[in-house]
Design a protein around this motif. Structure first.
Motif, PDB file in Angstrom:
ATOM      1  N   LEU A 102       0.765  40.526 -91.456  1.00 57.07           N
ATOM      2  CA  LEU A 102       0.642  38.658 -91.384  1.00 57.07           C
ATOM      3  C   LEU A 102       1.885  38.244 -90.944  1.00 57.07           C
ATOM      4  CD1 LEU A 102      -1.165  37.986 -94.757  1.00 57.07           C
ATOM      5  CD2 LEU A 102      -1.815  37.471 -92.734  1.00 57.07           C
ATOM      6  N   TYR A 103       3.098  38.753 -91.417  1.00 53.28           N
ATOM      7  CA  TYR A 103       4.281  38.347 -91.082  1.00 53.28           C
ATOM      8  C   TYR A 103       4.415  38.654 -89.420  1.00 53.28           C
ATOM      9  CZ  TYR A 103       9.495  37.926 -91.104  1.00 53.28           C
ATOM     10  OH  TYR A 103      10.879  37.518 -90.553  1.00 53.28           O
ATOM     11  N   ALA A 104       4.508  39.670 -88.709  1.00 54.96           N
ATOM     12  CA  ALA A 104       4.256  40.046 -87.519  1.00 54.96           C
ATOM     13  C   ALA A 104       3.478  39.072 -86.526  1.00 54.96           C
ATOM     14  CB  ALA A 104       3.917  41.493 -87.177  1.00 54.96           C
ATOM     15  N   ALA A 105       2.120  38.611 -87.190  1.00 54.10           N
ATOM     16  CA  ALA A 105       1.293  38.098 -86.553  1.00 54.10           C
ATOM     17  C   ALA A 105       1.798  36.509 -86.345  1.00 54.10           C
ATOM     18  CB  ALA A 105      -0.106  37.982 -87.084  1.00 54.10           C
ATOM     19  N   GLN A 106       2.465  36.132 -87.054  1.00 55.51           N
ATOM     20  CA  GLN A 106       2.864  34.707 -87.461  1.00 55.51           C
ATOM     21  C   GLN A 106       4.457  34.418 -87.159  1.00 55.51           C
ATOM     22  OE1 GLN A 106       0.139  32.670 -90.638  1.00 55.51           O
ATOM     23  NE2 GLN A 106       0.610  34.926 -91.443  1.00 55.51           N
ATOM     24  N   PRO A 107       4.740  34.305 -85.907  1.00 62.22           N
ATOM     25  CA  PRO A 107       6.271  34.186 -85.477  1.00 62.22           C
ATOM     26  C   PRO A 107       6.785  33.149 -86.257  1.00 62.22           C
ATOM     27  CG  PRO A 107       4.934  34.794 -83.494  1.00 62.22           C
ATOM     28  CD  PRO A 107       3.843  34.560 -84.804  1.00 62.22           C
ATOM     29  N   SER A 108       6.143  31.891 -86.560  1.00 65.84           N
ATOM     30  CA  SER A 108       6.582  30.816 -87.400  1.00 65.84           C
ATOM     31  C   SER A 108       7.405  31.192 -88.396  1.00 65.84           C
ATOM     32  CB  SER A 108       5.712  29.813 -87.552  1.00 65.84           C
ATOM     33  OG  SER A 108       4.719  30.532 -88.368  1.00 65.84           O
ATOM     34  N   TRP A 109       7.044  32.299 -89.243  1.00 66.98           N
ATOM     35  CA  TRP A 109       7.601  32.775 -90.349  1.00 66.98           C
ATOM     36  C   TRP A 109       9.028  33.411 -90.035  1.00 66.98           C
ATOM     37  CZ3 TRP A 109       6.017  31.385 -95.121  1.00 66.98           C
ATOM     38  CH2 TRP A 109       4.973  31.122 -95.380  1.00 66.98           C
ATOM     39  N   TYR A 110       9.273  33.773 -88.851  1.00 69.14           N
ATOM     40  CA  TYR A 110      10.604  34.583 -88.403  1.00 69.14           C
ATOM     41  C   TYR A 110      11.996  33.751 -89.128  1.00 69.14           C
ATOM     42  CZ  TYR A 110       7.771  37.967 -85.798  1.00 69.14           C
ATOM     43  OH  TYR A 110       6.799  38.749 -85.243  1.00 69.14           O
ATOM     44  N   ASP A 111      11.999  32.665 -88.635  1.00 65.82           N
ATOM     45  CA  ASP A 111      13.113  31.692 -88.920  1.00 65.82           C
ATOM     46  C   ASP A 111      12.908  31.009 -90.458  1.00 65.82           C
ATOM     47  OD1 ASP A 111      14.542  32.477 -86.645  1.00 65.82           O
ATOM     48  OD2 ASP A 111      13.316  31.157 -85.356  1.00 65.82           O
ATOM     49  N   ASP A 131      15.102  40.735-102.167  1.00 67.25           N
ATOM     50  CA  ASP A 131      14.752  40.050-100.815  1.00 67.25           C
ATOM     51  C   ASP A 131      13.616  40.823-100.304  1.00 67.25           C
ATOM     52  OD1 ASP A 131      14.321  40.097 -97.772  1.00 67.25           O
ATOM     53  OD2 ASP A 131      16.378  39.289 -97.562  1.00 67.25           O
ATOM     54  N   PRO A 132      12.311  40.068-100.257  1.00 66.78           N
ATOM     55  CA  PRO A 132      11.024  40.756-100.142  1.00 66.78           C
ATOM     56  C   PRO A 132      10.914  41.722 -98.977  1.00 66.78           C
ATOM     57  CG  PRO A 132      10.467  38.352 -99.857  1.00 66.78           C
ATOM     58  CD  PRO A 132      12.005  38.559-100.439  1.00 66.78           C
ATOM     59  N   LEU A 133      11.490  41.070 -97.786  1.00 68.29           N
ATOM     60  CA  LEU A 133      11.373  41.881 -96.668  1.00 68.29           C
ATOM     61  C   LEU A 133      12.129  43.124 -96.676  1.00 68.29           C
ATOM     62  CD1 LEU A 133      11.730  38.744 -94.081  1.00 68.29           C
ATOM     63  CD2 LEU A 133       9.658  39.939 -94.427  1.00 68.29           C
ATOM     64  N   TYR A 134      13.500  42.965 -96.723  1.00 66.18           N
ATOM     65  CA  TYR A 134      14.315  44.301 -96.735  1.00 66.18           C
ATOM     66  C   TYR A 134      13.384  45.220 -97.938  1.00 66.18           C
ATOM     67  CZ  TYR A 134      17.848  42.750 -93.670  1.00 66.18           C
ATOM     68  OH  TYR A 134      18.747  42.331 -92.591  1.00 66.18           O
ATOM     69  N   THR A 135      13.348  44.549 -98.866  1.00 61.96           N
ATOM     70  CA  THR A 135      12.874  45.654-100.244  1.00 61.96           C
ATOM     71  C   THR A 135      11.561  46.115 -99.706  1.00 61.96           C
ATOM     72  OG1 THR A 135      13.890  44.060-101.667  1.00 61.96           O
ATOM     73  CG2 THR A 135      12.237  45.646-102.491  1.00 61.96           C
ATOM     74  N   SER A 136      10.408  45.707 -99.323  1.00 55.50           N
ATOM     75  CA  SER A 136       9.178  46.225 -98.856  1.00 55.50           C
ATOM     76  C   SER A 136       9.485  47.106 -97.874  1.00 55.50           C
ATOM     77  CB  SER A 136       8.195  44.938 -98.357  1.00 55.50           C
ATOM     78  OG  SER A 136       8.137  44.142 -99.512  1.00 55.50           O
ATOM     79  N   ALA A 137      10.367  46.747 -96.744  1.00 57.42           N
ATOM     80  CA  ALA A 137      10.317  47.696 -95.586  1.00 57.42           C
ATOM     81  C   ALA A 137      11.093  48.888 -96.097  1.00 57.42           C
ATOM     82  CB  ALA A 137      11.112  47.037 -94.433  1.00 57.42           C
ATOM     83  N   ALA A 138      12.105  48.970 -96.981  1.00 58.28           N
ATOM     84  CA  ALA A 138      12.591  50.004 -97.478  1.00 58.28           C
ATOM     85  C   ALA A 138      11.670  51.034 -98.438  1.00 58.28           C
ATOM     86  CB  ALA A 138      13.881  49.869 -98.243  1.00 58.28           C
ATOM     87  N   VAL A 139      10.810  50.281 -99.145  1.00 57.14           N
ATOM     88  CA  VAL A 139       9.885  50.965 -99.927  1.00 57.14           C
ATOM     89  C   VAL A 139       8.959  51.882 -99.171  1.00 57.14           C
ATOM     90  CG1 VAL A 139       7.832  50.457-101.589  1.00 57.14           C
ATOM     91  CG2 VAL A 139      10.068  49.336-102.055  1.00 57.14           C
ATOM     92  N   LEU A 140       8.450  51.088 -98.116  1.00 55.20           N
ATOM     93  CA  LEU A 140       7.371  51.739 -97.112  1.00 55.20           C
ATOM     94  C   LEU A 140       7.961  52.965 -96.464  1.00 55.20           C
ATOM     95  CD1 LEU A 140       5.725  48.866 -95.307  1.00 55.20           C
ATOM     96  CD2 LEU A 140       4.747  50.298 -96.983  1.00 55.20           C
TER      97      LEU A 140
END
Lengths: 107, 271
Positions: free
Chosen positions: A17-26, B223-232
């Motif tokens: 979902l994050y990759a599909a919606q670039p608006s979330w990047y920033d 941080d959900p992004l770093y944590t989830s990526a590291a977990v995977l």
């Protein structure tokens, strides 16, 4: 293994979902506190299901629940064996974890 | 988070998972320096991410060891009482320490662990003791490598419990599994065979980590992004690690690892 499978699947959905919606990047990364959860509860279901952070946090929580579930199963095994000493020890460990959860909720 | 950054964090997690599975540790001593020095994550967030990845390592490996009867659940639960108390205290304490101080403590901890690992490798064969059926905790498992059933009894349990509270405190404070303390103590102090000690540690580190994970979460360090990526990455790496572990010479891995953590400790100490 079921716990980590569910957790991994939720995280993968979140990243898709994050990759599909670039608006979330920033966008600022939300902290999953009471206010954020209240805001989600008031949002339409489509917005909640389209929010990658809902799935990422759900995956992290599923993972965090896995060892707790393992403790309950261990405690149940001791209970079936009527090994009261280790039933007591399991209850103490679960109580300490419950205290840390209570602290995190009230903090 | 860009796709490239995501892949790099997953890769770091995978290396952590491989090392964790090979050495019977949570892998925080590798992941935290990478997240801090490689990706610029604040120390507290790196520790929080590490704590969650430890749960992943534990969950991925413990079920296998418990099914095979190598983990000693009674010993693990006895030690876990002290470890979880230490972990909660460590998690609370860490949030009142500045990141730089936490970094220095971590570097000093790495130096001590390098010494313990060196010592453990040199004295690997010294721990086997005679079986005592009257001991409060005993255990047995089938060793596939030795093709025989190994029976052992636990001695000096109070000393192991004391070491466990220290391991738990460091786990909560520094975001590590504590396996680097628990495994040598179980092996050298309590006379438990290395395989059973490692498997029991794998069972314990997830429970220890979850006790402090909620504390870090409540302080907003997750941080959900770093944590989830590291977990995977960890989930993939730990599976790979358990498969290749048997084919590698463990002593070589430990020596390489000691050099690695010495370099990391020096960089964190003087950064």
């Amino acid at each position: 293994m079921a716990g980590i499978t569910v957790s991994g699947a939720l995280m993968l959905i979140g990243f898709a979902l994050y990759a599909a919606q670039p608006s979330w990047y920033d966008a600022p990364i939300p902290v999953a506190n009471f206010d954020w959860l209240t805001g989600l509860a008031a949002s339409p279901l489509s917005a909640v299901l389209g929010n990658p952070f809902v799935f990422l946090y759900a995956g992290i929580f599923a993972l965090m629940l896995t060892p707790i579930l393992r403790l309950f199963i261990t405690g149940w095994t001791f209970l079936v064996e009527r090994d009261w000493h280790y039933v007591g020890i399991t209850v103490i460990v679960l109580t300490v974890i419950a205290i840390s959860i209570a602290f995190s909720i009230t903090h | 988070m860009s796709p490239l950054l995501f892949l790099l964090v997953v890769l770091s997690g995978a290396v952590t998972g491989v090392l964790g599975a090979l050495l019977g540790i949570g892998g925080g001593i590798f992941l935290i320096p990478v997240l801090v020095m490689g990706f610029g994550l604040p120390m507290h967030q790196a520790v929080a991410a590490s704590v969650v990845t430890i749960i992943a390592t534990s969950s991925a490996t413990a079920s296998v060891y418990v099914d095979k009867g190598i983990s000693n659940i009674r010993l693990g639960m006895s030690l876990e009482v002290m470890t979880t108390i230490g972990a909660v205290l460590g998690g609370v304490t860490a949030n009142y320490l500045p990141g730089a101080a936490l970094q220095k403590i971590f570097a000093m901890f790495l130096l001590v662990m390098a010494g313990l690992m060196w010592n453990k490798t040199r004295r690997h064969a010294a721990a086997r003791v005679a079986f005592d059926a009257s001991a409060s905790i005993t255990g047995e498992y089938y060793d596939e490598a030795e093709k025989q059933t190994v029976r052992y009894s636990v001695r000096r349990l109070p000393a192991a419990m004391l070491a466990s509270i220290v391991a738990g405190n460091l786990s909560g404070l520094l975001g590590i599994g504590g396996g680097l303390i628990k495994v040598p103590v179980m092996n050298m102090v309590s006379g438990i065979p290395m395989k059973a000690a490692t498997a029991t540690s794998n069972f314990m580190i997830g429970v220890t980590a979850v006790a402090s994970a909620f504390i870090y979460f409540s302080y907003g360090h997750l941080d959900p992004l770093y944590t989830s990526a590291a977990v995977l990455g960890v989930l993939a790496g730990s599976q790979l690690g358990t498969r290749i572990g048997a084919k590698l010479h463990s002593r070589t891995i430990v020596y390489v690892f000691i050099v690695l953590i010495l370099v990391v400790a020096a960089r964190m100490m003087f950064a």
